[in-house]
Scaffold this active site. Structure first.
Site, mmCIF file in Angstrom:
data_model
loop_
_atom_site.group_PDB
_atom_site.id
_atom_site.type_symbol
_atom_site.label_atom_id
_atom_site.label_comp_id
_atom_site.label_asym_id
_atom_site.label_seq_id
_atom_site.Cartn_x
_atom_site.Cartn_y
_atom_site.Cartn_z
ATOM 1 N N TYR A 1 0.746 -1.947 17.527
ATOM 2 C CA TYR A 1 0.051 -3.246 17.521
ATOM 3 C C TYR A 1 0.839 -4.237 16.675
ATOM 4 C CZ TYR A 1 -4.264 -3.959 19.979
ATOM 5 O OH TYR A 1 -5.162 -4.246 20.961
ATOM 6 N N THR B 1 7.926 -14.816 35.834
ATOM 7 C CA THR B 1 7.643 -13.386 35.720
ATOM 8 C C THR B 1 8.990 -12.703 35.526
ATOM 9 O OG1 THR B 1 7.832 -13.121 38.112
ATOM 10 C CG2 THR B 1 5.617 -13.431 37.242
ATOM 11 N N ARG C 1 7.112 -5.430 34.695
ATOM 12 C CA ARG C 1 6.078 -6.417 35.039
ATOM 13 C C ARG C 1 5.756 -7.211 33.794
ATOM 14 N NH1 ARG C 1 3.838 -5.078 40.152
ATOM 15 N NH2 ARG C 1 2.760 -7.068 40.156
ATOM 16 N N LYS D 1 10.183 -9.951 39.563
ATOM 17 C CA LYS D 1 10.509 -10.289 40.960
ATOM 18 C C LYS D 1 12.030 -10.241 41.119
ATOM 19 C CE LYS D 1 6.283 -12.939 41.760
ATOM 20 N NZ LYS D 1 5.551 -12.957 40.509
ATOM 21 N N ASP E 1 7.465 -23.355 37.364
ATOM 22 C CA ASP E 1 7.150 -21.932 37.415
ATOM 23 C C ASP E 1 8.231 -21.309 38.295
ATOM 24 O OD1 ASP E 1 6.300 -19.409 38.008
ATOM 25 O OD2 ASP E 1 4.243 -19.963 38.551
ATOM 26 N N GLU F 1 0.023 -8.065 16.638
ATOM 27 C CA GLU F 1 -0.472 -9.424 16.904
ATOM 28 C C GLU F 1 0.260 -10.420 16.016
ATOM 29 O OE1 GLU F 1 -4.661 -9.198 16.260
ATOM 30 O OE2 GLU F 1 -5.064 -8.520 18.292
HETATM 31 C C1 LIG Z 1 5.161 -18.581 41.506
HETATM 32 C C2 LIG Z 1 4.316 -17.510 40.877
HETATM 33 N N1 LIG Z 1 3.796 -17.736 39.661
HETATM 34 C C3 LIG Z 1 3.025 -16.818 39.063
HETATM 35 C C4 LIG Z 1 2.752 -15.609 39.647
HETATM 36 C C5 LIG Z 1 1.813 -14.655 38.956
HETATM 37 O O1 LIG Z 1 2.420 -13.554 38.452
HETATM 38 P P1 LIG Z 1 1.548 -12.248 38.047
HETATM 39 O O2 LIG Z 1 1.215 -11.563 39.304
HETATM 40 O O3 LIG Z 1 2.481 -11.513 37.130
HETATM 41 O O4 LIG Z 1 0.333 -12.743 37.322
HETATM 42 C C6 LIG Z 1 3.304 -15.311 40.885
HETATM 43 C C7 LIG Z 1 3.040 -13.986 41.512
HETATM 44 O O5 LIG Z 1 3.217 -13.698 42.621
HETATM 45 C C8 LIG Z 1 4.098 -16.300 41.533
HETATM 46 O O6 LIG Z 1 4.595 -16.091 42.762
#
Ligand SMILES: Cc1ncc(COP(=O)(O)O)c(C=O)c1O
Length: 422
Positions: free
Chosen positions: A67, A249, A258, A252, A223, A69
């Site tokens: 842990y 993320t 993950r 991918k 994003d 935090e």
């Molecule tokens: C563009 C985009 N942002 C955020 C996410 C969310 O990711 P997570 O599934 O790890 O919450 C995804 C997932 O497919 C995504 O394609």
């Protein structure tokens, strides 16, 4: 199924299954079935990938139990009371988390602040919005039907419930409509303009987005969850230098564990950090942070650049072959790792094709297309991506073969629907 299967057994330690079986034969049997499904199927889900054995080992390490935090203490304070954390014994995870942040800055060649604690992409977006917005503030983002993500303002997601989200769209050819964006930005004066997508196959012009955001005094957030590996590999333009906040993320195209990460300009660092912890999350997953650090080191290797370039080449070859076979591809092609096959003129849905492909060991997912007429549970499209099978060694000729396999499935569905109609 294919000559080149490429599922690398060494990536997954089979002894793990034997270990699980000692306590739970049920769980072990399911893990084994999933292992065989993965190994035998052609994986075209654009958001999936396979991480290395080193990443898996880091994620399965003793760090899982710690842990921590808070945030790493400054090195000078590290031995005298763990100033940055709420728990003792954090000396090594402090070092690890800082190392992880440094490596990711190196991967993206940036001096942005980075927070590597978000448990997922959704958590990263949740924290990012809450760092800079109040409930009810206006966001302008890409429509979900046009390739955006649930967390970009869907009414069933926190983003659509807590914020006043408006959408820009793609044009008739499927490309992001920059005129629509500019017009809506002027009208709405949003506090945040967001781009990034789950199903968009073209280069995103971050410079132009930043210009529009600046002209209406909005913050600009990207994003880059889907394309982060391509940005790291130098085959997609980088949002660094243009965006105020960048979320991603790590699982991918980056093919790490993950998880999520947030990068931001230094002046937003404190707000971002406190929006992750204590606002959105508790203890960071230090084992996953170890996996993220290993993933960053892999992304810095020359082999990663080769992989990213091959993902894009494979996708172009795959889309070209589908076009040659007479299919409609949204935007007419692809610049990245993903594209959408438009089935609007077919008597069957994206869901039907997804299910029929499953039967022959091809895994893909149904997806809405621009101007979608069917429900999101049926859809008029399927989304395909080339990152996982590129990790497994597929090259252009393999994807050409995949295109023909999908075409066979489509022809069978066409014949079934024609017979039903008689
Ligand atoms: C563009 C985009 N942002 C955020 C996410 C969310 O990711 P997570 O599934 O790890 O919450 C995804 C997932 O497919 C995504 O394609």
């Amino acid at each position: 199924m294919f000559d080149r299967n490429g599922y690398d057994d060494s990536r997954y330690n089979l002894e793990n299954i034997a270990e699980i079986a000692k306590t739970s034969p049920t769980v072990a049997a399911l893990v084994e079935k999933e292992y065989n499904r993965q190994k035998n199927n052609v994986e075209l889900i654009a958001s999936e990938n396979y991480c290395s054995e080193a990443v898996l080992a880091a994620c399965g390490s003793c760090l899982s139990w710690k842990y921590a935090e808070g945030y790493p203490a400054k090195p000078v304070d590290r031995h005298s009371g763990n100033k940055g954390r709420y728990y003792g014994g954090t000396r090594y995870v402090d070092e690890l988390e800082e190392y992880c942040c440094d490596k990711w800055r190196e991967v993206f060649n940036t001096d942005y602040h980075v927070n590597v604690q978000p448990h997922s992409g959704s958590q990263a977006n949740f924290a990012a919005y809450n760092a800079v917005l109040e409930p009810g503030d206006t966001i302008l983002s890409l429509n979900l039907d046009n390739g955006g993500h649930l967390t970009h303002g869907s009414s069933v997601n926190f983003s659509g419930k807590f914020f006043d989200v408006h959408f820009y769209n793609v044009d008739d050819n499927g490309f992001i409509d920059m005129e629509d964006l500019e017009k809506k930005a002027k009208e709405l004066q949003p506090k945040l303009i967001l781009t990034g997508a789950s199903a968009y196959s073209r280069i995103i012009d971050f410079e132009k987005f930043a210009e529009i955001a600046k002209s209406v005094d909005a913050l600009f957030m990207v994003d880059m969850a889907h394309i982060a590996g391509l940005v790291a590999g130098g085959v997609h333009p980088s949002p660094f230098g243009y965006a105020d906040i960048i979320t991603t993320t790590t699982h991918k195209t980056l093919r790490g564990p993950r998880g999520g990460m947030i990068f931001c300009r230094e002046e937003l660092a404190k707000k971002i950090d406190s929006a992750v912890f204590p606002f959105a999350q508790g203890g960071p997953l230090e084992h996953i942070i170890a996996g993220k650090a290993v993933c960053a080191e892999e992304a810095l290797r020359p082999e990663f650049k080769e992989y990213a370039a091959q993902v894009v080449k494979n996708c172009a070859a795959f889309a070209d072959e589908m076009l040659k076979l007479g299919y409609t591809i949204v935007t007419g092609g692809t610049d990245n790792h993903v594209f959408l096959i438009d089935l609007s003129d077919k008597a069957f849905s994206g869901k039907d094709l997804q299910n029929a492909c499953d039967e022959v060991g091809i895994t893909l997912n149904k997806n809405c297309v621009p101007n979608e007429k069917r429900s999101p549970m049926q859809t008029s499209g399927v989304r395909v991506g080339t990152a996982p099978m590129t990790t497994r060694g597929f090259v252009e000729e393999d994807f050409i073969e995949v295109a023909h396999r999908i075409d066979e499935v489509v022809k069978k569905l066409d014949a079934e629907k024609a017979a039903e109609a008689k």
